[in-house]
Motif scaffolding. Sequence first.
Motif, PDB file in Angstrom:
ATOM      1  N   TRP A 251       0.785  -1.201  -0.254  1.00  0.00           N
ATOM      2  CA  TRP A 251       0.016   0.022  -0.037  1.00  0.00           C
ATOM      3  C   TRP A 251       0.919   1.180   0.067  1.00  0.00           C
ATOM      4  O   TRP A 251       0.579   2.179  -0.612  1.00  0.00           O
ATOM      5  CB  TRP A 251      -1.058  -0.082   1.292  1.00  0.00           C
ATOM      6  CG  TRP A 251      -1.881   1.075   1.200  1.00  0.00           C
ATOM      7  CD1 TRP A 251      -1.841   2.285   1.926  1.00  0.00           C
ATOM      8  CD2 TRP A 251      -3.076   1.533   0.412  1.00  0.00           C
ATOM      9  NE1 TRP A 251      -2.750   3.238   2.008  1.00  0.00           N
ATOM     10  CE2 TRP A 251      -3.605   2.605   0.767  1.00  0.00           C
ATOM     11  CE3 TRP A 251      -3.580   0.602  -0.664  1.00  0.00           C
ATOM     12  CZ2 TRP A 251      -4.672   3.125   0.132  1.00  0.00           C
ATOM     13  CZ3 TRP A 251      -4.557   1.259  -1.238  1.00  0.00           C
ATOM     14  CH2 TRP A 251      -5.194   2.465  -0.900  1.00  0.00           C
ATOM     15  N   MET A 252       2.137   1.248   0.655  1.00  0.00           N
ATOM     16  CA  MET A 252       2.955   2.298   0.852  1.00  0.00           C
ATOM     17  C   MET A 252       3.483   2.735  -0.557  1.00  0.00           C
ATOM     18  O   MET A 252       3.548   3.855  -1.138  1.00  0.00           O
ATOM     19  CB  MET A 252       4.115   2.133   1.629  1.00  0.00           C
ATOM     20  CG  MET A 252       5.277   3.015   1.686  1.00  0.00           C
ATOM     21  SD  MET A 252       6.468   2.747   2.917  1.00  0.00           S
ATOM     22  CE  MET A 252       7.387   1.492   1.942  1.00  0.00           C
ATOM     23  N   ILE A 253       3.809   1.455  -1.432  1.00  0.00           N
ATOM     24  CA  ILE A 253       4.468   1.642  -2.671  1.00  0.00           C
ATOM     25  C   ILE A 253       3.195   2.146  -3.562  1.00  0.00           C
ATOM     26  O   ILE A 253       3.398   3.154  -4.463  1.00  0.00           O
ATOM     27  CB  ILE A 253       5.022   0.552  -3.186  1.00  0.00           C
ATOM     28  CG1 ILE A 253       6.218  -0.089  -2.364  1.00  0.00           C
ATOM     29  CG2 ILE A 253       5.409   0.391  -4.677  1.00  0.00           C
ATOM     30  CD1 ILE A 253       6.736  -1.335  -2.482  1.00  0.00           C
TER      31      ILE A 253
ATOM     32  N   PRO B  26       1.041  10.969  -1.045  1.00  0.00           N
ATOM     33  CA  PRO B  26       2.238  10.427  -2.087  1.00  0.00           C
ATOM     34  C   PRO B  26       3.374  10.940  -1.801  1.00  0.00           C
ATOM     35  O   PRO B  26       4.295   9.987  -2.164  1.00  0.00           O
ATOM     36  CB  PRO B  26       1.763  11.023  -3.247  1.00  0.00           C
ATOM     37  CG  PRO B  26       0.048  11.163  -3.194  1.00  0.00           C
ATOM     38  CD  PRO B  26       0.287  11.644  -1.786  1.00  0.00           C
ATOM     39  N   LEU B  27       3.794  12.053  -1.457  1.00  0.00           N
ATOM     40  CA  LEU B  27       5.246  12.553  -1.314  1.00  0.00           C
ATOM     41  C   LEU B  27       5.883  11.791   0.087  1.00  0.00           C
ATOM     42  O   LEU B  27       6.764  11.443   0.335  1.00  0.00           O
ATOM     43  CB  LEU B  27       5.247  14.115  -0.964  1.00  0.00           C
ATOM     44  CG  LEU B  27       6.526  14.727  -0.734  1.00  0.00           C
ATOM     45  CD1 LEU B  27       7.521  14.717  -2.015  1.00  0.00           C
ATOM     46  CD2 LEU B  27       6.261  16.056  -0.503  1.00  0.00           C
ATOM     47  N   ILE B  28       4.895  11.755   1.103  1.00  0.00           N
ATOM     48  CA  ILE B  28       5.320  11.122   2.587  1.00  0.00           C
ATOM     49  C   ILE B  28       5.749   9.660   2.249  1.00  0.00           C
ATOM     50  O   ILE B  28       6.903   9.040   2.454  1.00  0.00           O
ATOM     51  CB  ILE B  28       4.343  11.243   3.341  1.00  0.00           C
ATOM     52  CG1 ILE B  28       4.249  12.894   3.649  1.00  0.00           C
ATOM     53  CG2 ILE B  28       4.834  10.426   4.637  1.00  0.00           C
ATOM     54  CD1 ILE B  28       2.764  12.837   4.818  1.00  0.00           C
ATOM     55  N   MET B  29       4.940   8.885   1.367  1.00  0.00           N
ATOM     56  CA  MET B  29       5.286   7.502   0.854  1.00  0.00           C
ATOM     57  C   MET B  29       6.357   7.340   0.173  1.00  0.00           C
ATOM     58  O   MET B  29       7.115   6.357   0.247  1.00  0.00           O
ATOM     59  CB  MET B  29       3.899   7.080   0.568  1.00  0.00           C
ATOM     60  CG  MET B  29       2.731   6.719   1.219  1.00  0.00           C
ATOM     61  SD  MET B  29       2.997   5.878   2.777  1.00  0.00           S
ATOM     62  CE  MET B  29       3.222   6.985   4.033  1.00  0.00           C
TER      63      MET B  29
ATOM     64  N   VAL C 114       9.434   4.884   0.839  1.00  0.00           N
ATOM     65  CA  VAL C 114      10.037   3.834  -0.257  1.00  0.00           C
ATOM     66  C   VAL C 114      11.443   4.015  -0.411  1.00  0.00           C
ATOM     67  O   VAL C 114      12.258   3.085  -0.375  1.00  0.00           O
ATOM     68  CB  VAL C 114       9.362   4.025  -1.398  1.00  0.00           C
ATOM     69  CG1 VAL C 114       9.709   3.089  -2.653  1.00  0.00           C
ATOM     70  CG2 VAL C 114       7.876   3.762  -1.197  1.00  0.00           C
ATOM     71  N   ILE C 115      11.938   5.259  -0.502  1.00  0.00           N
ATOM     72  CA  ILE C 115      13.528   5.469  -0.802  1.00  0.00           C
ATOM     73  C   ILE C 115      14.377   5.057   0.479  1.00  0.00           C
ATOM     74  O   ILE C 115      15.249   4.737   0.326  1.00  0.00           O
ATOM     75  CB  ILE C 115      13.526   7.047  -1.065  1.00  0.00           C
ATOM     76  CG1 ILE C 115      12.999   7.339  -2.574  1.00  0.00           C
ATOM     77  CG2 ILE C 115      15.235   7.506  -0.809  1.00  0.00           C
ATOM     78  CD1 ILE C 115      13.233   8.589  -2.786  1.00  0.00           C
TER      79      ILE C 115
END
Length: 272
Positions: free
Chosen positions: A29-31, A243-246, A250-251
């Motif tokens: 879900w994060m990706i 989206p920016l936080i996720m 991810v990075i």
Amino acid sequence: MMKKKNITNILIVLILSIGAIIMVGPLLWMISTSLKNKEGVFQLPPQWIPDPITVDAYKRLIELDTLFDGVKNTIIVSLSVTIIGTLTSSMAAFSFAKLKLPYKNVLFLILLSAIMVPYPAVMIPQFMMFSKIGWIDSLLPLIVPGLFGNITMIFFLRQYLSNIPDSIVEAAKIDGASYLTIFSKLIFPLIKPAVAAQFILWFMGVWNDYLAPLIYLNTPRKQTLQVVIANLNAAYAIQTDYPLIMAASVISLIPVLVVFIVFQKQIIESIA
């Protein structure tokens, strides 16, 4: 009996599969969220596959200077602590396992007792100590303590070394080898698998550390990646820019995930 065994195996696989789905679900879900736009995050029913797929969050994230500073600082802390700390931990484990030292078992028990002390109990005294010597708002409080070793690593390596016969060390001493030579030429090559596994676990722990950097680091350009992500969460969650936080999460996850996937065999063997 065979039928009962097959039913048991099916139930075990089913339970493990459900557990795996529950564990992997938030990661997927994060990706997925990092590849959505702001409107796609709140769509009902939820979209597991973004429509449309966009990398706008990653583009905006790259434009933030704090991200590169966070990655750089985290790499500096993680590598310096784990590389030098692994060497000192290995030497300490060798000393406790193979050298004839007075009261070494008592010293080892005292060392192990430090594991029982929770970090919040020493958090304030450490902060006051580092504040008096002027280390606050620098990477030194995160690096220097780890250079002297990791108690958990010392324990595991000592247990690993207990399976190596003492006669090997005695034979090397008879041949005139110093303890430093015995450690570097004989002992360290033998414990490389255990060292590699503990190094990976320690690296993952330091990379993901959030509390200590939050306490000691104030300047944005000196903060580690986990604190940068927390600041992004505080700044952009109000704007529902998930989206920016996720994308930042991810990075942050990629190095740890790659390390775990590549060295999962060593990690599992070490724990076993």
